[in-house]
Design a protein around this motif. Sequence first.
Motif, mmCIF file in Angstrom:
data_model
loop_
_atom_site.group_PDB
_atom_site.id
_atom_site.type_symbol
_atom_site.label_atom_id
_atom_site.label_comp_id
_atom_site.label_asym_id
_atom_site.label_seq_id
_atom_site.Cartn_x
_atom_site.Cartn_y
_atom_site.Cartn_z
ATOM 1 N N ILE A 6 7.221 3.436 5.243
ATOM 2 C CA ILE A 6 8.582 3.658 4.747
ATOM 3 C C ILE A 6 8.551 4.848 3.795
ATOM 4 C CG2 ILE A 6 10.476 2.669 3.380
ATOM 5 C CD1 ILE A 6 10.089 1.424 6.197
ATOM 6 N N ASP A 7 9.438 5.795 4.009
ATOM 7 C CA ASP A 7 9.493 6.994 3.172
ATOM 8 C C ASP A 7 10.143 6.689 1.831
ATOM 9 O OD1 ASP A 7 8.361 8.930 4.967
ATOM 10 O OD2 ASP A 7 10.225 8.828 6.133
ATOM 11 N N GLU A 8 9.553 7.243 0.781
ATOM 12 C CA GLU A 8 10.088 7.127 -0.568
ATOM 13 C C GLU A 8 9.912 8.462 -1.278
ATOM 14 O OE1 GLU A 8 8.565 3.836 -2.796
ATOM 15 O OE2 GLU A 8 8.772 2.449 -1.117
ATOM 16 N N VAL A 9 10.888 8.814 -2.088
ATOM 17 C CA VAL A 9 10.821 10.006 -2.934
ATOM 18 C C VAL A 9 11.171 9.556 -4.345
ATOM 19 C CG1 VAL A 9 11.794 12.281 -3.438
ATOM 20 C CG2 VAL A 9 11.464 11.559 -1.060
ATOM 21 N N ASN A 10 10.331 9.920 -5.292
ATOM 22 C CA ASN A 10 10.559 9.545 -6.689
ATOM 23 C C ASN A 10 10.495 10.788 -7.568
ATOM 24 O OD1 ASN A 10 10.567 6.625 -6.285
ATOM 25 N ND2 ASN A 10 8.427 6.910 -5.798
ATOM 26 N N LEU A 11 11.403 10.849 -8.508
ATOM 27 C CA LEU A 11 11.400 11.907 -9.512
ATOM 28 C C LEU A 11 11.103 11.239 -10.848
ATOM 29 C CD1 LEU A 11 13.780 14.815 -9.906
ATOM 30 C CD2 LEU A 11 13.459 13.304 -11.846
ATOM 31 N N GLY A 37 7.447 13.066 -6.364
ATOM 32 C CA GLY A 37 6.447 12.566 -5.433
ATOM 33 C C GLY A 37 7.080 12.095 -4.136
ATOM 34 N N ARG A 38 6.382 12.362 -3.047
ATOM 35 C CA ARG A 38 6.772 11.815 -1.746
ATOM 36 C C ARG A 38 5.675 10.853 -1.343
ATOM 37 N NH1 ARG A 38 7.033 12.844 4.037
ATOM 38 N NH2 ARG A 38 5.529 14.555 3.985
ATOM 39 N N PHE A 39 6.100 9.651 -0.945
ATOM 40 C CA PHE A 39 5.167 8.567 -0.659
ATOM 41 C C PHE A 39 5.553 7.889 0.648
ATOM 42 C CE2 PHE A 39 6.078 8.933 -5.185
ATOM 43 C CZ PHE A 39 4.819 9.157 -5.715
ATOM 44 N N THR A 40 4.597 7.158 1.209
ATOM 45 C CA THR A 40 4.903 6.200 2.264
ATOM 46 C C THR A 40 4.436 4.841 1.767
ATOM 47 O OG1 THR A 40 2.820 6.589 3.410
ATOM 48 C CG2 THR A 40 4.740 7.852 4.164
ATOM 49 N N CYS A 41 5.125 3.811 2.205
ATOM 50 C CA CYS A 41 4.862 2.463 1.721
ATOM 51 C C CYS A 41 4.771 1.504 2.903
ATOM 52 C CB CYS A 41 6.001 2.059 0.776
ATOM 53 S SG CYS A 41 5.800 0.458 -0.008
ATOM 54 N N GLN A 74 0.863 -1.179 0.000
ATOM 55 C CA GLN A 74 0.000 0.000 0.000
ATOM 56 C C GLN A 74 0.898 1.227 0.000
ATOM 57 O OE1 GLN A 74 -3.428 0.395 -0.214
ATOM 58 N NE2 GLN A 74 -2.901 2.554 -0.396
ATOM 59 N N MET A 75 0.926 1.912 -1.132
ATOM 60 C CA MET A 75 1.654 3.171 -1.216
ATOM 61 C C MET A 75 0.649 4.300 -1.065
ATOM 62 S SD MET A 75 4.588 2.770 -4.113
ATOM 63 C CE MET A 75 5.177 4.422 -3.782
ATOM 64 N N ASP A 76 1.006 5.267 -0.251
ATOM 65 C CA ASP A 76 0.168 6.444 -0.069
ATOM 66 C C ASP A 76 0.932 7.657 -0.577
ATOM 67 O OD1 ASP A 76 -2.094 5.221 1.250
ATOM 68 O OD2 ASP A 76 -0.756 4.930 2.960
ATOM 69 N N THR A 77 0.262 8.451 -1.372
ATOM 70 C CA THR A 77 0.860 9.672 -1.891
ATOM 71 C C THR A 77 0.755 10.757 -0.836
ATOM 72 O OG1 THR A 77 0.257 9.053 -4.146
ATOM 73 C CG2 THR A 77 0.780 11.373 -3.749
ATOM 74 N N VAL A 78 1.892 11.261 -0.416
ATOM 75 C CA VAL A 78 1.937 12.341 0.567
ATOM 76 C C VAL A 78 1.891 13.679 -0.148
ATOM 77 C CG1 VAL A 78 3.310 13.388 2.415
ATOM 78 C CG2 VAL A 78 3.233 10.890 2.175
ATOM 79 N N GLU A 79 2.654 13.783 -1.264
ATOM 80 C CA GLU A 79 2.729 15.051 -1.972
ATOM 81 C C GLU A 79 3.246 14.823 -3.387
ATOM 82 O OE1 GLU A 79 4.540 19.456 -0.983
ATOM 83 O OE2 GLU A 79 5.481 17.726 -0.051
#
Length: 130
Positions: A95-100, A70-74, A55-60
């Motif tokens: 878990i914090d994730e940042v994707n470009l 995008g900043r996500f939590t997983c 489950q990934m949640d979009t933070v921003e």
Amino acid sequence: MSEQTDANKAIVRRLVDEVFNGGDLDLIDELYSATLAPAARAWITPFRASFPDVQMDTVELIAEGDTVVGRFTCSATHTGKWLGHEPSGRRFTNIDEVNLYRFHNGRITDTWTLEDNLERLTQLRLPHTP
């Protein structure tokens, strides 16, 4: 915000909601360029096999020009082999994730990811080297 940046953000939302969370791996070929789709599939497919309830949640989401960040939590349960580790049945959360993501003609053409795998391994109580 332009129509194009809105459209690019919508593609990232589809990637998160439909591919990562929903498991629609066929959608990879629609969202990624033909040259990047095989690499995306090679990463996403085994991750989903290891963590099928991901489950990934979009933070921003921030968009400018042809780029979306995008900043996500997983969160997920470890039920398949991952990074050489047999399934533990344990769960990691937030878990914090940042994707470009870079886009061309409505498809993802380049991506760069930073994710906290050390925290993921720690929460799963799996061995890791500093």
